[in-house]
Design an enzyme around this catalytic site. Sequence first.
Site, mmCIF file in Angstrom:
data_model
loop_
_atom_site.group_PDB
_atom_site.id
_atom_site.type_symbol
_atom_site.label_atom_id
_atom_site.label_comp_id
_atom_site.label_asym_id
_atom_site.label_seq_id
_atom_site.Cartn_x
_atom_site.Cartn_y
_atom_site.Cartn_z
ATOM 1 N N GLY A 43 0.789 -1.233 0.000
ATOM 2 C CA GLY A 43 0.000 0.000 0.000
ATOM 3 C C GLY A 43 0.820 1.281 0.000
ATOM 4 O O GLY A 43 0.396 2.305 -0.534
ATOM 5 N N GLU A 98 4.325 3.883 6.000
ATOM 6 C CA GLU A 98 3.024 3.214 5.838
ATOM 7 C C GLU A 98 2.052 4.119 5.094
ATOM 8 O O GLU A 98 2.098 5.341 5.249
ATOM 9 C CB GLU A 98 2.414 2.953 7.211
ATOM 10 C CG GLU A 98 2.496 1.551 7.717
ATOM 11 C CD GLU A 98 1.712 0.522 6.925
ATOM 12 O OE1 GLU A 98 1.356 0.753 5.757
ATOM 13 O OE2 GLU A 98 1.469 -0.539 7.483
ATOM 14 N N ASP A 99 1.155 3.525 4.335
ATOM 15 C CA ASP A 99 0.088 4.326 3.720
ATOM 16 C C ASP A 99 -0.971 4.681 4.751
ATOM 17 O O ASP A 99 -1.442 5.809 4.802
ATOM 18 C CB ASP A 99 -0.543 3.596 2.522
ATOM 19 C CG ASP A 99 -0.984 2.183 2.858
ATOM 20 O OD1 ASP A 99 -0.513 1.629 3.877
ATOM 21 O OD2 ASP A 99 -1.807 1.621 2.120
ATOM 22 N N ASP A 102 -4.597 1.902 10.745
ATOM 23 C CA ASP A 102 -6.014 1.732 11.123
ATOM 24 C C ASP A 102 -6.042 1.256 12.574
ATOM 25 O O ASP A 102 -6.088 2.066 13.505
ATOM 26 C CB ASP A 102 -6.645 0.732 10.148
ATOM 27 C CG ASP A 102 -8.122 0.502 10.429
ATOM 28 O OD1 ASP A 102 -8.673 1.152 11.336
ATOM 29 O OD2 ASP A 102 -8.748 -0.325 9.740
ATOM 30 N N LYS A 130 -6.496 6.525 10.760
ATOM 31 C CA LYS A 130 -7.925 6.410 11.083
ATOM 32 C C LYS A 130 -8.109 6.643 12.581
ATOM 33 O O LYS A 130 -7.170 6.484 13.363
ATOM 34 C CB LYS A 130 -8.439 5.035 10.668
ATOM 35 C CG LYS A 130 -8.749 4.945 9.194
ATOM 36 C CD LYS A 130 -9.533 3.687 8.926
ATOM 37 C CE LYS A 130 -10.049 3.636 7.522
ATOM 38 N NZ LYS A 130 -10.857 2.431 7.298
ATOM 39 N N PHE A 150 -13.984 3.316 4.504
ATOM 40 C CA PHE A 150 -13.051 2.500 3.710
ATOM 41 C C PHE A 150 -12.548 3.314 2.517
ATOM 42 O O PHE A 150 -13.327 3.714 1.650
ATOM 43 C CB PHE A 150 -13.718 1.213 3.232
ATOM 44 C CG PHE A 150 -12.709 0.227 2.719
ATOM 45 C CD1 PHE A 150 -11.950 -0.528 3.602
ATOM 46 C CD2 PHE A 150 -12.463 0.107 1.367
ATOM 47 C CE1 PHE A 150 -10.971 -1.404 3.141
ATOM 48 C CE2 PHE A 150 -11.487 -0.764 0.892
ATOM 49 C CZ PHE A 150 -10.748 -1.521 1.781
ATOM 50 N N VAL A 151 -11.236 3.573 2.500
ATOM 51 C CA VAL A 151 -10.666 4.433 1.460
ATOM 52 C C VAL A 151 -9.743 3.651 0.527
ATOM 53 O O VAL A 151 -9.126 2.661 0.924
ATOM 54 C CB VAL A 151 -9.899 5.640 2.062
ATOM 55 C CG1 VAL A 151 -10.847 6.609 2.736
ATOM 56 C CG2 VAL A 151 -8.817 5.192 3.042
ATOM 57 N N ASP A 157 -5.918 -0.308 -1.566
ATOM 58 C CA ASP A 157 -6.735 -1.149 -2.441
ATOM 59 C C ASP A 157 -8.014 -1.655 -1.797
ATOM 60 O O ASP A 157 -8.163 -1.625 -0.573
ATOM 61 C CB ASP A 157 -5.932 -2.390 -2.856
ATOM 62 C CG ASP A 157 -5.795 -3.404 -1.714
ATOM 63 O OD1 ASP A 157 -5.378 -3.004 -0.610
ATOM 64 O OD2 ASP A 157 -6.145 -4.578 -1.914
ATOM 65 N N ARG A 163 -5.573 0.734 -6.570
ATOM 66 C CA ARG A 163 -4.299 1.245 -6.037
ATOM 67 C C ARG A 163 -3.752 2.385 -6.897
ATOM 68 O O ARG A 163 -3.085 3.277 -6.393
ATOM 69 C CB ARG A 163 -3.244 0.125 -5.990
ATOM 70 C CG ARG A 163 -3.469 -0.927 -4.921
ATOM 71 C CD ARG A 163 -2.189 -1.749 -4.745
ATOM 72 N NE ARG A 163 -2.409 -3.019 -4.083
ATOM 73 C CZ ARG A 163 -2.391 -3.214 -2.767
ATOM 74 N NH1 ARG A 163 -2.190 -2.199 -1.965
ATOM 75 N NH2 ARG A 163 -2.563 -4.408 -2.247
HETATM 76 C C1 PRP Z 1 -3.051 -2.225 5.011
HETATM 77 C C2 PRP Z 1 -2.246 -0.957 5.041
HETATM 78 C C3 PRP Z 1 -1.474 -1.086 6.326
HETATM 79 C C4 PRP Z 1 -2.409 -1.850 7.238
HETATM 80 C C5 PRP Z 1 -3.095 -0.902 8.194
HETATM 81 O O1 PRP Z 1 -2.236 -3.219 4.483
HETATM 82 O O2 PRP Z 1 -1.401 -0.854 3.919
HETATM 83 O O3 PRP Z 1 -0.271 -1.817 6.151
HETATM 84 O O4 PRP Z 1 -3.377 -2.478 6.388
HETATM 85 O O5 PRP Z 1 -3.979 -1.569 9.049
HETATM 86 P P1 PRP Z 1 -3.726 -1.794 10.623
HETATM 87 O O6 PRP Z 1 -3.238 -0.522 11.204
HETATM 88 O O7 PRP Z 1 -5.103 -2.166 11.132
HETATM 89 O O8 PRP Z 1 -2.761 -2.928 10.792
HETATM 90 P P2 PRP Z 1 -2.760 -4.601 3.901
HETATM 91 O O9 PRP Z 1 -2.599 -5.643 4.961
HETATM 92 O O10 PRP Z 1 -4.122 -4.426 3.302
HETATM 93 O O11 PRP Z 1 -1.721 -4.964 2.775
HETATM 94 P P3 PRP Z 1 -1.331 -4.133 1.455
HETATM 95 O O12 PRP Z 1 -0.512 -2.945 1.937
HETATM 96 O O13 PRP Z 1 -0.537 -5.093 0.657
HETATM 97 O O14 PRP Z 1 -2.614 -3.683 0.779
#
Ligand code: PRP
Length: 177
Positions: A43, A98-99, A102, A130, A150-151, A157, A163
């Site tokens: 992400g 990190e993107d 949450d 968030k 949900f963004v 994604d 993405r």
């Molecule tokens: C998403 C996002 C963060 C994480 C945040 O990754 O990129 O890494 O979730 O959530 P949290 O704070 O509740 O842990 P994802 O696991 O969807 O993988 P991706 O980056 O490959 O899409």
Amino acid sequence: MNLDLERIIIDEIEISRRVKELGRDITKEYQEKETLLICILRGAVFFFADLCRAIDIPILMGFVSLSSYKDGTTSSGKVEERQKLMADVKGKHVILVEDIVDTGLTLEGYGANLLSRGALSVKICALLKKPEQKHDIDIAFKGFDIENRFVVGYGLDYAEHYRNLPYIGILKKEIYS
Ligand code: PRP
């Protein structure tokens, strides 16, 4: 705007402005430090690429794939290291990029893990945060606080889609419910 979005919440201009500010903050704080930025794939990929270019000191780059989400819109509760860290953290000041934070589950414990592997310091830089963080992590460099929706876009994604949108928007509920 992509028709699957309810609305755009952060457009390309706002993203670019904020990323440049974060780059300036990191540049100031990491002068004379051997600095390693780690991209949390997948992400963070666009944020990482833009942030690295907004930093005006020499940096090293590393990549790791951590994942706590599967194809759905809620956390699975487990963190999976899909791809091991490609970088040596020993003697480095590390910034985890990190993107979105949450629940905080993905990064909880990972900083301590890197310190035990010889990193001199570990801080987190997240573009989005968030409101309902459950795990105890500190975000040293934060782009935007967003509402609990949900963004997608700019790396984020839903089931691997959206993405490559250049902005961040709220996905219409009917797409995933
Ligand atoms: C998403 C996002 C963060 C994480 C945040 O990754 O990129 O890494 O979730 O959530 P949290 O704070 O509740 O842990 P994802 O696991 O969807 O993988 P991706 O980056 O490959 O899409």
